[in-house]
Design an enzyme around this catalytic site. Structure first.
Site, PDB file in Angstrom:
ATOM      1  N   GLU A  65      -1.331   9.606  13.262  1.00  0.00           N
ATOM      2  CA  GLU A  65      -1.163   8.203  12.874  1.00  0.00           C
ATOM      3  C   GLU A  65      -0.937   7.316  14.097  1.00  0.00           C
ATOM      4  O   GLU A  65      -0.175   7.681  14.990  1.00  0.00           O
ATOM      5  CB  GLU A  65       0.039   8.082  11.928  1.00  0.00           C
ATOM      6  CG  GLU A  65       0.290   6.667  11.433  1.00  0.00           C
ATOM      7  CD  GLU A  65       1.605   6.552  10.657  1.00  0.00           C
ATOM      8  OE1 GLU A  65       1.554   6.480   9.422  1.00  0.00           O
ATOM      9  OE2 GLU A  65       2.670   6.539  11.289  1.00  0.00           O
ATOM     10  N   TYR A 112      -3.555  -0.586  11.885  1.00  0.00           N
ATOM     11  CA  TYR A 112      -2.997   0.718  11.492  1.00  0.00           C
ATOM     12  C   TYR A 112      -4.143   1.702  11.291  1.00  0.00           C
ATOM     13  O   TYR A 112      -5.172   1.352  10.694  1.00  0.00           O
ATOM     14  CB  TYR A 112      -2.211   0.587  10.182  1.00  0.00           C
ATOM     15  CG  TYR A 112      -1.764   1.923   9.623  1.00  0.00           C
ATOM     16  CD1 TYR A 112      -0.497   2.424   9.894  1.00  0.00           C
ATOM     17  CD2 TYR A 112      -2.636   2.707   8.843  1.00  0.00           C
ATOM     18  CE1 TYR A 112      -0.097   3.661   9.407  1.00  0.00           C
ATOM     19  CE2 TYR A 112      -2.237   3.940   8.357  1.00  0.00           C
ATOM     20  CZ  TYR A 112      -0.973   4.409   8.638  1.00  0.00           C
ATOM     21  OH  TYR A 112      -0.584   5.629   8.173  1.00  0.00           O
TER      22      TYR A 112
END
Ligand code: GDP
Ligand code: MN
Length: 379
Positions: A189, A101
């Site tokens: 993101e 992530y």
């Protein structure tokens, strides 16, 4: 403005962030053609602006054209958390070894950019934060100094990404930071950022929120704005030149000045109600502006009462009162209106409205009284 995944990936590509080759499709035929072009196996992905598409069945792998067709048929038109799928992104499927992530966003209290990196990607980051907070390596970046490769290298080590992924990940993170800053993002993101079985690091998903306040220096954003499904109320308000933001309550709000409008929302909340909108009619609250404001609020089916909160400063309350009277003659209002008028020429304003008052048009002396009345009327 939030981007669709495919737009986010196109945006990433401008900053050299690697993604898988693919293309968009609005029909089953187009999806099969894109799958053929991307080479099998492919992944067929629903384009909706919500997360968790995978779990909802909106992301499917296909080994051949027949399977790609079947998935495209199933996913187009699918409802994912209230969003209907009208468009697909079809890309060459990756062989995933590890899912990470990575994101950049603004840490407002600290006035710094905040990078988050984790070796535990693929699941929602909120979940990682709740169950295993130590697995997220946070990096504050001073906007003046920026992020250099050396710092990115320390960061990927701290996050304990797999050794073989670190050099590529560090480079990618510097590019993601550049995209976030130069691309004027509120959020950039990647979840998951993957290491493939062939040892390549790239972005498998893209979640990008653009900072609308920077739109003036990005003419290329027009393309993204064109695909935005705008709130019909906000669209109508924009056409009328009003400062309006749609909310999900039942008390319509009209106030002059952004500060007063926000205080009005707070007071409505405080007395147990919920605002249907924010609307600042600004200084020149004449009949035209008032009529436009009432029309927009009137068009919102969720509105049960309308609270007009005006404090006359430079704006004179008698002018606002005339505006309300003229607007009421022009617009058939469904909901009762509660008025709180105070400030410059308030007395004159109240005299103008006095003969019009009824159970559909009520005046209250203070903001708190007016909010209570409006909330009671909204039920
Ligand atoms: P989200 O569920 O909306 O966040 O959509 P993502 O694009 O993140 O995809 C969800 C999950 O689908 C990923 O975490 C992967 O596990 C899987 N997935 C997506 N693309 C591929 C791919 O190319 N190959 C494989 N094997 N799995 C994929
Ligand atoms: Mn994702």
């Amino acid at each position: 403005m939030d981007l669709y995944e495919y737009q986010g990936k196109q945006y990433f590509a401008r900053f050299g962030i690697p993604t898988s080759p693919g293309g968009v499709a609005d029909t089953v035929e187009e999806a099969v053609a894109q799958a053929d072009a991307a080479a099998y196996p492919v992944v067929v992905k629903a384009q909706v602006k919500v997360g968790g598409r995978g779990k909802a069945g909106g992301i499917k792998l296909a080994a051949d054209a027949e399977e790609a067709r079947r998935h495209a048929e199933a996913i187009l038109g699918m409802d994912i958390k209230g969003h209907t799928v009208h468009r697909l992104w079809v890309e060459h499927a990756s062989d995933i070894a590890r899912e990470y992530y990575a994101s950049f966003t603004l840490d407002r209290p600290n006035k710094l950019h905040l990078g988050m990196l984790s070796a535990e990607g693929g699941v929602e980051i909120e979940e990682v934060a709740a169950t295993n907070p130590g697995a997220i390596a946070r990096l504050h970046v001073d906007p003046v100094k920026g992020l250099d490769l050396a710092a990115a290298r320390r960061w990927v080590a701290e996050a304990e990404l797999d050794q073989e992924a670190r050099p590529q990940a560090a480079e990618l993170l510097v590019k993601l930071y550049t995209c976030y800053v130069e691309g004027d993002c509120d959020l950039a993101e990647i979840n998951p950022l993957i290491l493939t079985t062939e040892g390549r690091v790239h972005a498998l998903d893209a979640k990008v929120t653009l900072d609308d306040n920077a739109a003036f220096r990005h003419p290329e954003w027009e393309e993204y704005a064109a695909t935005e499904t705008e709130d019909p109320r906000e669209k109508m308000a924009k056409e009328k030149g009003l400062n309006y933001i749609g909310l999900d309550g039942s008390v319509g709000i009209i106030a002059n000045g952004a500060g007063l409008a926000m205080s009005t929302l707070d007071v409505v909340n405080q007395v147990g109600g919920r605002a249907a909108n924010f609307l600042d009619i600004g200084g020149g609250a004449n009949a035209d502006v008032m009529a436009a404001a009432l029309e927009v609020i009137n068009a919102d089916p969720a509105v049960r009462s309308i609270l007009v909160n005006i404090f006359g400063g430079i704006t004179r309350v008698d002018e606002v009162a005339n505006g309300v009277v003229a607007a009421l003659e022009r617009v058939e209002i469904r909901s009762p209106i509660v008025l709180r008028l105070d400030g410059t020429n308030a007395e004159a304003g109240r005299r103008i409205l006095a003969p019009r008052l009824s159970d559909r048009l009520v005046a209250e002396p203070t903001m708190l009284d007016a909010a209570r009345r409006a909330v009671a009327l909204a039920g």
